[in-house]
Enzyme design. Structure first.
Site, mmCIF file in Angstrom:
data_model
loop_
_atom_site.group_PDB
_atom_site.id
_atom_site.type_symbol
_atom_site.label_atom_id
_atom_site.label_comp_id
_atom_site.label_asym_id
_atom_site.label_seq_id
_atom_site.Cartn_x
_atom_site.Cartn_y
_atom_site.Cartn_z
ATOM 1 C CE1 TYR A 164 7.868 -12.321 -3.439
ATOM 2 C CE2 TYR A 164 6.001 -11.604 -2.118
ATOM 3 C CZ TYR A 164 7.267 -12.145 -2.209
ATOM 4 O OH TYR A 164 7.924 -12.524 -1.055
ATOM 5 C CG HIS A 174 12.779 -9.178 -1.192
ATOM 6 N ND1 HIS A 174 11.755 -9.164 -2.117
ATOM 7 C CD2 HIS A 174 12.744 -10.424 -0.649
ATOM 8 C CE1 HIS A 174 11.140 -10.334 -2.145
ATOM 9 N NE2 HIS A 174 11.731 -11.118 -1.263
ATOM 10 N N PRO A 232 5.834 -21.188 6.955
ATOM 11 C CG PRO A 232 3.903 -20.289 7.947
ATOM 12 C CD PRO A 232 4.927 -20.024 6.866
ATOM 13 C CG LEU A 233 1.404 -23.960 6.572
ATOM 14 C CD1 LEU A 233 0.098 -23.695 5.826
ATOM 15 C CD2 LEU A 233 1.162 -24.861 7.770
ATOM 16 N N GLY A 234 6.024 -25.178 5.283
ATOM 17 C CA GLY A 234 6.967 -25.932 4.463
ATOM 18 C C GLY A 234 6.577 -25.992 3.003
ATOM 19 N N GLY A 273 3.824 -25.957 1.705
ATOM 20 C CA GLY A 273 2.655 -26.814 1.510
ATOM 21 C C GLY A 273 2.823 -28.243 1.984
ATOM 22 C CG PHE A 274 6.059 -31.831 2.974
ATOM 23 C CD1 PHE A 274 6.025 -32.800 1.988
ATOM 24 C CD2 PHE A 274 6.340 -32.224 4.277
ATOM 25 C CE1 PHE A 274 6.269 -34.133 2.289
ATOM 26 C CE2 PHE A 274 6.582 -33.550 4.590
ATOM 27 C CZ PHE A 274 6.547 -34.510 3.600
#
Length: 332
Positions: A58, A124, A219-221, A223-224
Site C-alpha cells: 500500500y 497477500h 464490508p461496506l462494498g 463505500g456503496f
C-alpha cells in the site's frame, strides 16, 4: 467494544477493525491527507478498533510508514496486521513468495511500523512459481524467531472473475489445507458484505469449524453500502472504483434498492443509526470469529464504523437483509 478471538492462540481484537488501505492506496489520491489519516487511526484505537490492517504494497510502503507514526506512541493499544507477497512496479503488480524475500520484507515492515513484532503476518497472494508450503514455512520461521505472532492468508482476488455460484473459493480451501499442515492458520481475509456474501458458502464455515478468524474485507462494498455515493457522480481515474463493474452509473442506480433496505432497517434502530452500521452489524452477525475491516481515512467514519459493534440486528432485520435483491454488475 466486543472482543473476538483469532486462531487457536486466542488473540483478542475488537469486533470492528480499521482497514488502512484507503489512506495510501487504491482510492482517489487527491483526497488523501496524512494528518487526517493519523487522527483516524488514533480515534479508532480510542474506540477499541485495535486491529489495524495494512500491507507493504500500500503506497507502496507509505501506509506502513504512516501507521508507524502512531505505533511509536501507542503500540500497546494496537493489533498490527500487515501483508507480504506482492511487489508493485510501474504498471503492474507481481507476486514474490521466495523465502529469502519474505524474510527481508518482514524486517523492512518492522522498521517502517516502528515495532519489534507483527501481530498477524498475512500472505497477500501466493507466488505461482513457488510452492506455497515454502512461502508459508518461511513465514512460520518468523514466528519462531519472535518477529511475528500469528499467520494469516488473504483470499482477496481469489474469484477468478466469477462472482456467484458454488466452488468460488475451492482453490483457496485447497491451499488452506496444504499450509495448515506446515503451520497453523490463524486468520483468513476475504471479501464479505451484504452485496458480496459468497464467502458464507464454504470459506467462512471452514474458518468457523477450526476457530480460525475471518477478517471481512470490504464490508461496506467499497463505500456503496454507506448510502453516501451518488450514481453517475463518477470517480477520478486513479480510484479503483472507476474500473469496478458495480460502480458504473447504471449499476449503481440498479443496486440502490440494497441501500434503501439498509436505510429502512437503520431507521427502526433509532436516530443516528446509519446504513453503514447496519451493513457492518450484518457482517458481525455471520459468526463469532468474524471481524469487520471497514476501510477509511476519515476520523468521523472511523467513529461511525466502530459504533456498529454495539448494534444488534433482530431476526426480523436479518430476514429483511436476506430478502434484498442480489447485487448486479457487468460480470453477472
Amino acid at each position: 467494544m466486543e472482543r473476538r478471538t483469532i486462531g487457536a492462540g486466542g488473540l483478542a481484537v475488537g469486533a470492528v477493525g480499521l482497514g488502512c488501505m484507503p489512506m495510501s492506496w487504491a482510492y482517489t489520491a487527491s483526497r488523501r491527507r496524512g494528518e487526517e489519516s493519523v487522527r483516524a487511526v488514533h480515534r479508532a484505537l480510542d474506540l477499541g478498533s485495535d486491529l489495524l490492517d495494512t500491507a507493504d504494497m500500500y503506497g507502496p510502503f507509505t501506509n506502513e510508514l504512516l501507521l508507524g507514526r502512531v505505533l511509536r506512541q501507542r503500540r500497546r493499544d494496537a493489533f498490527v496486521a500487515t501483508k507480504v507477497g506482492l511487489l508493485v512496479g510501474e504498471q503492474h503488480i507481481v507476486a514474490n513468495g521466495r523465502p529469502g524475500y519474505v524474510r527481508r520484507a518482514c524486517d523492512a515492515s518492522l522498521r517502517r511500523l516502528q515495532t519489534d513484532v507483527i501481530d498477524l503476518y498475512q500472505l497477500h497472494r501466493p507466488d505461482p512459481e513457488v510452492p506455497v508450503e515454502e512461502t508459508w514455512g518461511a513465514m512460520a520461521d518468523l514466528v519462531r524467531a519472535g518477529k511475528v505472532r500469528a499467520l494469516g492468508l488473504c483470499a482477496l482476488g481469489a474469484r477468478g472473475g466469477r462472482r456467484s455460484g458454488a466452488g468460488l473459493y475451492d482453490a483457496t480451501l485447497r491451499r488452506l489445507q496444504r499450509i495448515q499442515q506446515v503451520f497453523p492458520v490463524s486468520a483468513v481475509q476475504a471479501e464479505l458484505s451484504v452485496w458480496s456474501p459468497e464467502a458464507l458458502q464454504a470459506l467462512l464455515p471452514w474458518c468457523e469449524a477450526r476457530g480460525v478468524g475471518f477478517l471481512a474485507a470490504m464490508p461496506l462494498g467499497n463505500g456503496f453500502l454507506t448510502g453516501t455515493l451518488t450514481p453517475g457522480e463518477g470517480f477520478e481515474p486513479d480510484d479503483v472504483r472507476a474500473r469496478h463493474p458495480r460502480f458504473t452509473a447504471e449499476m449503481m442506480a440498479a443496486n440502490q434498492p440494497i441501500v434503501v433496505g439498509l436505510r429502512r432497517i437503520a431507521r427502526r434502530h433509532g436516530e443516528g443509526v446509519t446504513p453503514a452500521q447496519v451493513a457492518l452489524a450484518w457482517v458481525l452477525a455471520q459468526g463469532r470469529h468474524v471481524i469487520a475491516l471497514p476501510g477509511t481515512k476519515r476520523e468521523h467514519w472511523a467513529a461511525e464504523n466502530a459504533g456498529a459493534a454495539g448494534l444488534r440486528l433482530t431476526a426480523r432485520d436479518l430476514a429483511e437483509v436476506a430478502r434484498l435483491p442480489a447485487a448486479q454488475g457487468s460480470w453477472d
